[in-house]
Design an enzyme around this catalytic site. Structure first.
Site, PDB file in Angstrom:
ATOM      1  N   GLU A  13       1.659  -7.527  12.816  1.00  0.00           N
ATOM      2  CA  GLU A  13       0.342  -6.873  12.875  1.00  0.00           C
ATOM      3  C   GLU A  13      -0.716  -7.889  12.481  1.00  0.00           C
ATOM      4  OE1 GLU A  13      -1.034  -4.421   9.519  1.00  0.00           O
ATOM      5  OE2 GLU A  13      -1.647  -2.907  10.982  1.00  0.00           O
ATOM      6  N   ARG A  51      -8.728  -2.306  10.387  1.00  0.00           N
ATOM      7  CA  ARG A  51      -8.735  -1.198   9.429  1.00  0.00           C
ATOM      8  C   ARG A  51     -10.132  -1.090   8.840  1.00  0.00           C
ATOM      9  NH1 ARG A  51      -6.315   1.484  10.426  1.00  0.00           N
ATOM     10  NH2 ARG A  51      -4.196   0.751  10.167  1.00  0.00           N
ATOM     11  N   GLU A  62     -11.056   3.520   5.413  1.00  0.00           N
ATOM     12  CA  GLU A  62      -9.615   3.819   5.367  1.00  0.00           C
ATOM     13  C   GLU A  62      -8.849   2.695   4.670  1.00  0.00           C
ATOM     14  OE1 GLU A  62      -7.642   6.037   8.131  1.00  0.00           O
ATOM     15  OE2 GLU A  62      -9.406   7.195   8.703  1.00  0.00           O
ATOM     16  N   HIS A  75      -5.423   7.132   7.049  1.00  0.00           N
ATOM     17  CA  HIS A  75      -5.073   6.605   5.724  1.00  0.00           C
ATOM     18  C   HIS A  75      -5.840   7.333   4.642  1.00  0.00           C
ATOM     19  CE1 HIS A  75      -4.428   3.624   8.767  1.00  0.00           C
ATOM     20  NE2 HIS A  75      -3.488   3.106   8.016  1.00  0.00           N
ATOM     21  N   LYS A 122       0.693   7.708  13.071  1.00  0.00           N
ATOM     22  CA  LYS A 122       0.972   7.100  11.755  1.00  0.00           C
ATOM     23  C   LYS A 122       0.065   7.661  10.658  1.00  0.00           C
ATOM     24  CE  LYS A 122      -0.624   2.907  10.976  1.00  0.00           C
ATOM     25  NZ  LYS A 122      -0.755   1.451  11.070  1.00  0.00           N
ATOM     26  N   SER A 182      -0.641  -6.160   2.655  1.00  0.00           N
ATOM     27  CA  SER A 182      -1.881  -5.623   3.219  1.00  0.00           C
ATOM     28  C   SER A 182      -2.157  -4.226   2.683  1.00  0.00           C
ATOM     29  CB  SER A 182      -1.820  -5.606   4.748  1.00  0.00           C
ATOM     30  OG  SER A 182      -0.890  -4.648   5.190  1.00  0.00           O
TER      31      SER A 182
HETATM   32  O1  LIG Z   1      -1.538   1.272   8.577  1.00  0.00           O
HETATM   33  C1  LIG Z   1      -0.939   0.383   8.008  1.00  0.00           C
HETATM   34  C2  LIG Z   1       0.015   0.680   6.959  1.00  0.00           C
HETATM   35  C3  LIG Z   1      -0.337  -0.042   5.694  1.00  0.00           C
HETATM   36  O2  LIG Z   1      -1.508   0.508   5.178  1.00  0.00           O
HETATM   37  C4  LIG Z   1       0.788   0.162   4.665  1.00  0.00           C
HETATM   38  O3  LIG Z   1       0.598   0.989   3.782  1.00  0.00           O
HETATM   39  O4  LIG Z   1       1.812  -0.496   4.764  1.00  0.00           O
HETATM   40  C5  LIG Z   1      -0.525  -1.521   5.981  1.00  0.00           C
HETATM   41  C6  LIG Z   1      -1.549  -1.789   7.057  1.00  0.00           C
HETATM   42  O5  LIG Z   1      -1.628  -3.167   7.317  1.00  0.00           O
HETATM   43  C7  LIG Z   1      -1.202  -1.038   8.313  1.00  0.00           C
HETATM   44  O6  LIG Z   1      -2.232  -1.152   9.245  1.00  0.00           O
END
Ligand SMILES: O=C1C[C@@](O)(C(=O)O)C[C@@H](O)[C@@H]1O
Length: 413
Positions: free
Chosen positions: A205, A241, A245, A302, A329, A390
């Protein structure tokens, strides 16, 4: 057959003259695309796009037979032939340039004797039709396509909850590992990617929101090229992101759309992440555009403060599927172990109810266990770190892989 063409007539009564004047002045400025240049069903996912979608060839023919609708479409298409610019994006804006192409393709096929539609394709699109529209019409009817593309998601028995990105299949077997790479500038990002690749991830990612200047689209393309050559056949997910969020930067809907459009057009990333609660029109348009480019969309949500109730979590994931996301997600913050267990239960429920793969995680140390239990809960992918995390609670890839393999071994013995 009653196609309810009245929905177009009443919308056009209020907006057609405005639309025509805007095109005559050389540039579309307000929102009327759906009912002035309608397109075939199966391309747009927003509520409005679905409402005004043309079901099949017969509806397109009936549209052209209707005095008011047929004449208006011809008239405004002729006005397009008069614009000084022959750059569809300049005249229509993005993504309406793409919608113009699909609408003109549809009506050129529905009424070939009406040459203006093909002339618009000639002027703005080098005479090329929209391939997706042609494909849809090649099926016996657009309804068949809707059932295949959208409807089949409602028939869980017909689907396997899997999505293929390059050679990676998400939604079966051991959960896949995605490693985020971050950096303010190109060299740091490339270095972070090389480091991540040493861990043998299933997916990378790129967190675009860490980049210093996201307006520099040439730089974005250079970075994508560098990432692509470093990744080989490993799928690349591009994620911006937003600050709301838990990301690094705020961004306007226009800049968000533009940045992702550049990424999709480059053909170097395989999937993008779009946030469910970002500007809804922008997100719907992005899903549509990504699909036209043959790319996948992870719709995400998120919550860095709390874990919403189970029902809400499942609803969110369902909504992502409804909007046309390829993968759904959610990442949430637990305030207790009970929250972690609730997230896992919601994941299991969504995995049963949805026909697309689901990814969930409970963040922070309390939630770390959720990042390992995907095979049981039904979460198709987990984010592991190689160097910098991240998000809170991420586990180093090496540990993660070992744990995932052990869980797989003992739960399938
Ligand atoms: O959406 C997600 C999940 C995430 O937030 C995590 O909790 O691992 C990490 C982010 O980089 C990713 O875009």
């Amino acid at each position: 057959m009653d196609y309810n063409l009245e929905r177009f007539r009443s919308a056009q009564q209020n907006y057609y003259q405005t639309a025509l004047q805007e095109i005559k002045a050389g540039q579309k400025r307000s929102h009327w695309m759906w009912f002035i240049f309608p397109q075939i069903a199966g391309l747009g996912y927003s509520e409005t796009a679905r409402y005004y979608a043309i079901r099949d060839m017969d509806e397109a023919k009936a549209y052209m037979e209707d005095d008011m609708l047929g004449q208006n479409l011809v008239e405004i298409s002729e006005a397009l032939l008069e614009t000084e610019s022959s750059d569809a994006q300049e005249v229509m804006g993005w993504p309406d340039n793409l919608k113009l192409k699909s609408s003109m393709t549809l009506f050129a096929l529905a009424k070939p004797e009406c040459e203006v539609f093909q002339k618009v394709l000639d002027k703005f699109f080098h005479g090329e039709p929209d391939q997706k529209t042609v494909e849809i019409l090649h099926d016996s009817s657009a309804i068949v396509y809707e059932q295949k593309v959208i409807g089949k998601r409602k028939d869980s028995s017909a689907m396997s909850n899997t999505v293929k990105i390059r050679n990676l299949i998400l939604g079966e077997g051991i959960p896949k590992i995605c490693v985020p790479v971050m950096g303010k500038e190109r060299r740091k990002i490339a270095c972070s990617a090389r480091n991540a690749m040493e861990q043998g991830p299933d997916m990378i990612e790129w967190r675009v929101d860490y980049l210093d200047n996201i307006e520099d689209t040439e730089n974005i393309c250079d970075i994508l090229r560098e990432l692509r050559s470093c990744l080989g056949d490993t799928p690349l997910l591009a994620t911006f992101r937003t600050k709301q969020e838990g990301g690094e930067k705020e961004i306007s809907p226009e800049a968000y759309a533009h940045m992702y459009h550049v990424i999709l057009k480059s053909n170097l990333a395989d999937a993008i992440d779009a946030e469910l609660y970002f500007d809804s029109e922008t997100v719907s348009a992005l899903i549509e555009t990504a699909h036209r480019y043959g790319k996948k969309v992870i719709l995400s949500s998120h919550d860095f403060q709390k874990t919403p109730p189970r029902e809400e979590l499942v609803n969110r994931l369902e909504k992502m599927q409804e909007l046309g996301g390829d993968i759904a997600k959610v990442a949430v913050m637990p305030q207790s172990s009970a929250d972690v267990l609730m997230l896992l239960a919601a994941t299991e429920e969504a995995r049963r109810k949805l026909q697309i793969p689901v990814i969930t995680m409970s963040m922070g140390a309390t939630g770390a266990v959720s990042r390992m239990l995907g095979e049981i809960s039904g979460s198709a992918l987990t984010f592991g770190m190689a160097g910098q995390a991240s998000a809170p609670g991420q586990i180093p890839v090496e540990d993660l892989r070992g744990i995932l393999q052990k869980i797989h071994f003992y739960s399938t013995k």
